[in-house]
Write a protein that holds these residues in place. Sequence first.
Motif, PDB file in Angstrom:
ATOM      1  N   GLN A 166       0.836  -1.207   0.000  1.00  0.00           N
ATOM      2  CA  GLN A 166       0.000   0.000   0.000  1.00  0.00           C
ATOM      3  C   GLN A 166       0.870   1.257   0.000  1.00  0.00           C
ATOM      4  O   GLN A 166       0.532   2.258  -0.626  1.00  0.00           O
ATOM      5  CB  GLN A 166      -0.919   0.023   1.226  1.00  0.00           C
ATOM      6  CG  GLN A 166      -1.993  -1.049   1.233  1.00  0.00           C
ATOM      7  CD  GLN A 166      -2.996  -0.860   0.111  1.00  0.00           C
ATOM      8  OE1 GLN A 166      -3.364   0.257  -0.219  1.00  0.00           O
ATOM      9  NE2 GLN A 166      -3.420  -1.959  -0.486  1.00  0.00           N
ATOM     10  N   ARG A 167       1.983   1.172   0.722  1.00  0.00           N
ATOM     11  CA  ARG A 167       2.893   2.321   0.804  1.00  0.00           C
ATOM     12  C   ARG A 167       3.627   2.539  -0.515  1.00  0.00           C
ATOM     13  O   ARG A 167       4.116   3.628  -0.789  1.00  0.00           O
ATOM     14  CB  ARG A 167       3.923   2.099   1.920  1.00  0.00           C
ATOM     15  CG  ARG A 167       3.303   2.047   3.291  1.00  0.00           C
ATOM     16  CD  ARG A 167       2.788   3.400   3.705  1.00  0.00           C
ATOM     17  NE  ARG A 167       1.848   3.300   4.808  1.00  0.00           N
ATOM     18  CZ  ARG A 167       1.092   4.306   5.231  1.00  0.00           C
ATOM     19  NH1 ARG A 167       1.143   5.476   4.616  1.00  0.00           N
ATOM     20  NH2 ARG A 167       0.272   4.154   6.230  1.00  0.00           N
ATOM     21  N   LEU A 168       3.733   1.485  -1.311  1.00  0.00           N
ATOM     22  CA  LEU A 168       4.453   1.600  -2.582  1.00  0.00           C
ATOM     23  C   LEU A 168       3.556   2.104  -3.710  1.00  0.00           C
ATOM     24  O   LEU A 168       4.040   2.543  -4.749  1.00  0.00           O
ATOM     25  CB  LEU A 168       5.055   0.246  -2.972  1.00  0.00           C
ATOM     26  CG  LEU A 168       6.180  -0.273  -2.063  1.00  0.00           C
ATOM     27  CD1 LEU A 168       6.601  -1.672  -2.476  1.00  0.00           C
ATOM     28  CD2 LEU A 168       7.385   0.651  -2.116  1.00  0.00           C
ATOM     29  N   LEU A 169       2.226   2.032  -3.495  1.00  0.00           N
ATOM     30  CA  LEU A 169       1.293   2.408  -4.564  1.00  0.00           C
ATOM     31  C   LEU A 169       1.526   3.811  -5.124  1.00  0.00           C
ATOM     32  O   LEU A 169       1.533   3.984  -6.347  1.00  0.00           O
ATOM     33  CB  LEU A 169      -0.154   2.282  -4.070  1.00  0.00           C
ATOM     34  CG  LEU A 169      -0.757   0.880  -4.122  1.00  0.00           C
ATOM     35  CD1 LEU A 169      -2.175   0.883  -3.566  1.00  0.00           C
ATOM     36  CD2 LEU A 169      -0.748   0.349  -5.542  1.00  0.00           C
ATOM     37  N   ASP A 183     -18.256  -0.070   1.299  1.00  0.00           N
ATOM     38  CA  ASP A 183     -17.469  -1.113   1.947  1.00  0.00           C
ATOM     39  C   ASP A 183     -16.031  -1.095   1.441  1.00  0.00           C
ATOM     40  O   ASP A 183     -15.770  -0.695   0.317  1.00  0.00           O
ATOM     41  CB  ASP A 183     -18.086  -2.475   1.593  1.00  0.00           C
ATOM     42  CG  ASP A 183     -18.579  -3.163   2.844  1.00  0.00           C
ATOM     43  OD1 ASP A 183     -18.437  -2.575   3.926  1.00  0.00           O
ATOM     44  OD2 ASP A 183     -19.105  -4.283   2.713  1.00  0.00           O
ATOM     45  N   ARG A 184     -15.125  -1.625   2.287  1.00  0.00           N
ATOM     46  CA  ARG A 184     -13.716  -1.679   1.901  1.00  0.00           C
ATOM     47  C   ARG A 184     -13.523  -2.511   0.640  1.00  0.00           C
ATOM     48  O   ARG A 184     -12.659  -2.243  -0.181  1.00  0.00           O
ATOM     49  CB  ARG A 184     -12.913  -2.288   3.058  1.00  0.00           C
ATOM     50  CG  ARG A 184     -11.422  -2.147   2.889  1.00  0.00           C
ATOM     51  CD  ARG A 184     -10.668  -2.822   3.996  1.00  0.00           C
ATOM     52  NE  ARG A 184     -10.716  -2.059   5.225  1.00  0.00           N
ATOM     53  CZ  ARG A 184     -11.321  -2.442   6.346  1.00  0.00           C
ATOM     54  NH1 ARG A 184     -11.942  -3.603   6.383  1.00  0.00           N
ATOM     55  NH2 ARG A 184     -11.321  -1.712   7.422  1.00  0.00           N
ATOM     56  N   ASP A 185     -14.383  -3.525   0.472  1.00  0.00           N
ATOM     57  CA  ASP A 185     -14.223  -4.428  -0.673  1.00  0.00           C
ATOM     58  C   ASP A 185     -14.990  -3.985  -1.915  1.00  0.00           C
ATOM     59  O   ASP A 185     -14.936  -4.653  -2.947  1.00  0.00           O
ATOM     60  CB  ASP A 185     -14.688  -5.846  -0.289  1.00  0.00           C
ATOM     61  CG  ASP A 185     -13.831  -6.420   0.821  1.00  0.00           C
ATOM     62  OD1 ASP A 185     -12.650  -6.029   0.885  1.00  0.00           O
ATOM     63  OD2 ASP A 185     -14.346  -7.219   1.619  1.00  0.00           O
ATOM     64  N   ASP A 186     -15.696  -2.870  -1.816  1.00  0.00           N
ATOM     65  CA  ASP A 186     -16.507  -2.407  -2.948  1.00  0.00           C
ATOM     66  C   ASP A 186     -15.604  -1.801  -4.023  1.00  0.00           C
ATOM     67  O   ASP A 186     -14.769  -0.944  -3.738  1.00  0.00           O
ATOM     68  CB  ASP A 186     -17.498  -1.342  -2.434  1.00  0.00           C
ATOM     69  CG  ASP A 186     -18.599  -1.079  -3.443  1.00  0.00           C
ATOM     70  OD1 ASP A 186     -18.261  -0.909  -4.632  1.00  0.00           O
ATOM     71  OD2 ASP A 186     -19.782  -1.039  -3.037  1.00  0.00           O
ATOM     72  N   SER A 187     -15.790  -2.265  -5.268  1.00  0.00           N
ATOM     73  CA  SER A 187     -14.907  -1.789  -6.347  1.00  0.00           C
ATOM     74  C   SER A 187     -15.061  -0.285  -6.576  1.00  0.00           C
ATOM     75  O   SER A 187     -14.116   0.381  -6.990  1.00  0.00           O
ATOM     76  CB  SER A 187     -15.188  -2.553  -7.636  1.00  0.00           C
ATOM     77  OG  SER A 187     -16.527  -2.338  -8.006  1.00  0.00           O
ATOM     78  N   ARG A 188     -16.269   0.254  -6.283  1.00  0.00           N
ATOM     79  CA  ARG A 188     -16.454   1.710  -6.451  1.00  0.00           C
ATOM     80  C   ARG A 188     -15.561   2.467  -5.474  1.00  0.00           C
ATOM     81  O   ARG A 188     -15.054   3.535  -5.778  1.00  0.00           O
ATOM     82  CB  ARG A 188     -17.923   2.087  -6.204  1.00  0.00           C
ATOM     83  CG  ARG A 188     -18.832   1.689  -7.354  1.00  0.00           C
ATOM     84  CD  ARG A 188     -20.262   1.986  -7.042  1.00  0.00           C
ATOM     85  NE  ARG A 188     -20.764   1.135  -5.952  1.00  0.00           N
ATOM     86  CZ  ARG A 188     -21.906   1.336  -5.306  1.00  0.00           C
ATOM     87  NH1 ARG A 188     -22.656   2.369  -5.621  1.00  0.00           N
ATOM     88  NH2 ARG A 188     -22.293   0.523  -4.352  1.00  0.00           N
ATOM     89  N   GLU A 241     -10.925   5.798  -4.307  1.00  0.00           N
ATOM     90  CA  GLU A 241      -9.683   6.041  -3.572  1.00  0.00           C
ATOM     91  C   GLU A 241      -8.488   6.215  -4.505  1.00  0.00           C
ATOM     92  O   GLU A 241      -7.655   7.106  -4.296  1.00  0.00           O
ATOM     93  CB  GLU A 241      -9.397   4.867  -2.615  1.00  0.00           C
ATOM     94  CG  GLU A 241     -10.277   4.917  -1.382  1.00  0.00           C
ATOM     95  CD  GLU A 241     -10.083   3.720  -0.452  1.00  0.00           C
ATOM     96  OE1 GLU A 241     -10.456   3.834   0.715  1.00  0.00           O
ATOM     97  OE2 GLU A 241      -9.575   2.673  -0.917  1.00  0.00           O
ATOM     98  N   SER A 242      -8.419   5.360  -5.533  1.00  0.00           N
ATOM     99  CA  SER A 242      -7.224   5.397  -6.380  1.00  0.00           C
ATOM    100  C   SER A 242      -7.250   6.562  -7.361  1.00  0.00           C
ATOM    101  O   SER A 242      -6.198   6.973  -7.847  1.00  0.00           O
ATOM    102  CB  SER A 242      -7.076   4.075  -7.137  1.00  0.00           C
ATOM    103  OG  SER A 242      -8.192   3.900  -7.972  1.00  0.00           O
ATOM    104  N   ASP A 243      -8.423   7.085  -7.639  1.00  0.00           N
ATOM    105  CA  ASP A 243      -8.486   8.177  -8.618  1.00  0.00           C
ATOM    106  C   ASP A 243      -8.866   9.500  -7.940  1.00  0.00           C
ATOM    107  O   ASP A 243      -8.019  10.346  -7.672  1.00  0.00           O
ATOM    108  CB  ASP A 243      -9.492   7.816  -9.717  1.00  0.00           C
ATOM    109  CG  ASP A 243      -9.538   8.869 -10.800  1.00  0.00           C
ATOM    110  OD1 ASP A 243      -8.460   9.299 -11.228  1.00  0.00           O
ATOM    111  OD2 ASP A 243     -10.650   9.295 -11.180  1.00  0.00           O
ATOM    112  N   ALA A 244     -10.135   9.651  -7.610  1.00  0.00           N
ATOM    113  CA  ALA A 244     -10.631  10.952  -7.122  1.00  0.00           C
ATOM    114  C   ALA A 244      -9.956  11.383  -5.818  1.00  0.00           C
ATOM    115  O   ALA A 244      -9.427  12.499  -5.719  1.00  0.00           O
ATOM    116  CB  ALA A 244     -12.143  10.868  -6.932  1.00  0.00           C
ATOM    117  N   LEU A 245      -9.953  10.489  -4.826  1.00  0.00           N
ATOM    118  CA  LEU A 245      -9.412  10.885  -3.517  1.00  0.00           C
ATOM    119  C   LEU A 245      -7.895  11.062  -3.563  1.00  0.00           C
ATOM    120  O   LEU A 245      -7.358  11.978  -2.933  1.00  0.00           O
ATOM    121  CB  LEU A 245      -9.802   9.858  -2.448  1.00  0.00           C
ATOM    122  CG  LEU A 245     -11.303   9.768  -2.157  1.00  0.00           C
ATOM    123  CD1 LEU A 245     -11.575   8.738  -1.067  1.00  0.00           C
ATOM    124  CD2 LEU A 245     -11.868  11.111  -1.735  1.00  0.00           C
ATOM    125  N   ALA A 246      -7.198  10.193  -4.330  1.00  0.00           N
ATOM    126  CA  ALA A 246      -5.735  10.330  -4.441  1.00  0.00           C
ATOM    127  C   ALA A 246      -5.383  11.688  -5.042  1.00  0.00           C
ATOM    128  O   ALA A 246      -4.465  12.376  -4.568  1.00  0.00           O
ATOM    129  CB  ALA A 246      -5.170   9.197  -5.289  1.00  0.00           C
TER     130      ALA A 246
END
Lengths: 246, 436
Positions: free
Chosen positions: B210-213, B308-313, B318-323
């Motif tokens: 996760q830290r390397l992402l 949920d943590r497992d929800d693909s949305r 997280e990986s796009d908008a929030l990052a």
Amino acid sequence: MTETALLALAVERLEVRAGARRIVKQVSFTARPGEVTAVIGPNGAGKTSLLEAIAGLRTTESGTVSVGGQACASFRDRARSFAYLPDRSELAAEASVATLVAHALRYATADIEVAELRRWFAIEALLDRGAGVLSRGEQQRVLLFSALVLGRPIVLLDEPFSAFDPLQLRDVHRAVRSIAAGGATVVASIHQLTEAEKVADRVLLLAEGEAIAFGTIAELKAEAGNGELPLEEVFVALLARRARVA
Amino acid sequence: MSRELAIALRARVTWLVAAIAALLIGHGFVLAIDLYSASSRSALASVLQTREMDPLAGIVRPTLGGASLALSLLGPVIAARTLAIEKERKSYGALCLAVGSSTRVVLYKALAGAIACALVLAAPIVLFVAFAAFGGHVDPFETAVAVSGEGLHLLLIAALATAAAAWTRTFAQAVTLGILASLTSWAIDAAEGFAALAWLGKASEWSIEQRLLPFQRGIVSIGSVLWLACSSALALAAAMTGASFESMARKLRLTVPLLGIGLLALVLTGNVRRGYDWSEQRRASLPPAAVEGLREIEGPIIIDVFLDRDDSRRHQLESDALAKLLLARPDVAIRTPLDDAGDVVEAQRGSDYGRILVHVGGSVQQTRSTSRRELVTLIFEAAGKKLPEWAQSPYPGFPIVVGGMRRRLLGLLAYGGLPLTFVVIGLVLTRSRRTR
């Protein structure tokens, strides 16, 4: 040898445990500068444990180790005073002898007689070889050279003579005697009593972790009741006497 | 140091591991090239699809994924050996006495182990250069950021493996412990897709991957840099304590508070969100005008995500908008109430599930979209401001079809050239150990 080399090693009531078992029991002795003190004893007597405890490589239950009257409180104190050759240790097989010798020389004191040591251990002939292809005797030559060349005031040697043939032994004895003559305090665990008799000034006899005799060879012979006995017979006599007392 | 480097770099196992790692990384590279070529073939028909052809995501990331795997599984073999073999040879105590301190010996050993482990990273770098030489596009800056992330990973693996060697007696024990430590992070990541490990989901903050992402997206994340540096320092401190000649009780007395302080430092550094976008054309960031506008909004911005943590949305969010939002405003507070609620909420889920609430000052806006434009628009609306111009120079994309001779040569390099080079160098360097 440096000025600090003329320091005695005093061991006071040293005790070492392995789990619940006491493997060194209240051992005390003083090794003097300029002398070789041999630690002898049957297998399992605690010779290696005693040397490791003195060197600070094994934790002690109680007791003190002093060099020149100063108690060794930390590992750093010990590192300033001790050079150590472990029993059956191996050289770094990946490195060349030249690399290992250079490494040892980096930590050597400036005024040690390096050239003389190199000659006695015939180091030049080994320099361009890999440590991994050396015979056991050749490895021991490099290991012993690396310990002695450090020029520390106290030299602890665990079975230093075990890998040598009789011809090499003469030079090795000479080297160890020379280091002692230079003012170092040498303590060596020696399994072969004939070697101990040749090289040692004083002898500490250990049995089951206890020091049962300590003195010059002549004193030990007198203690055994016969000044003409070889050290081997003295060893047997003193152990037998201890068994009777026990 | 030359003695320690000799032990690390003139060991057969080091070069064998480097060769196996090169094969593993090379395989990942070739698969990535083939997939990228296939995608490029269809993308070349449309400009919009062309823009999706991103070598960082398509070539660099999968290749470095192989390096990451090799470091985690094989790195401890190289790094732990430098100290562990000294113990096995019974020369460790005498070495410490000669050098003057066990701390210095451990430092030299860890450094030598890290240098030897760096051989694993040589393979991807050579492959990226080869890809560029054959006409592929590799942006040097974003690739350097991605590789430097693996460099930090390498330092952590070397420190962990040295710590493992310090607390054990043999090489085998040290390697086993070192690999277990690096695999713990993988288990945390596996929690995402494996129900039996779902309970580890909350530990994702402690995952190395996760830290390397961020690095893999071309972002220099200060939090990740500090976290990885702190972890390495903590492991190194544990190694120094473990390798000392104190009694076990005293070692533990020293280590427990050390771990406490270290874990606290990890929590603190893990919360540092500042990051710098080094990706080509700053494509990991929001449009420049939106970034400026977001920075001008006063007061805290809070986002509640009911996913949920497992929800693909949620992954997408997280990986796009929030990052991207966090790059512009590292102080944005993101709350995920469902993570803390437990199983009770499962039954209570209904129409509320999927909401994303945006709080700015006293105003609240709600959406169910995970689009970054929608989210940023809501932030501006909640702040009572107009959304700035949403313009960003488009990433052109770099499609390439690697076929024919070029494909064969890259395959030859990946499967043969690199692994064999390591084998040959290893044979040459260890020659003195085979001849008397």
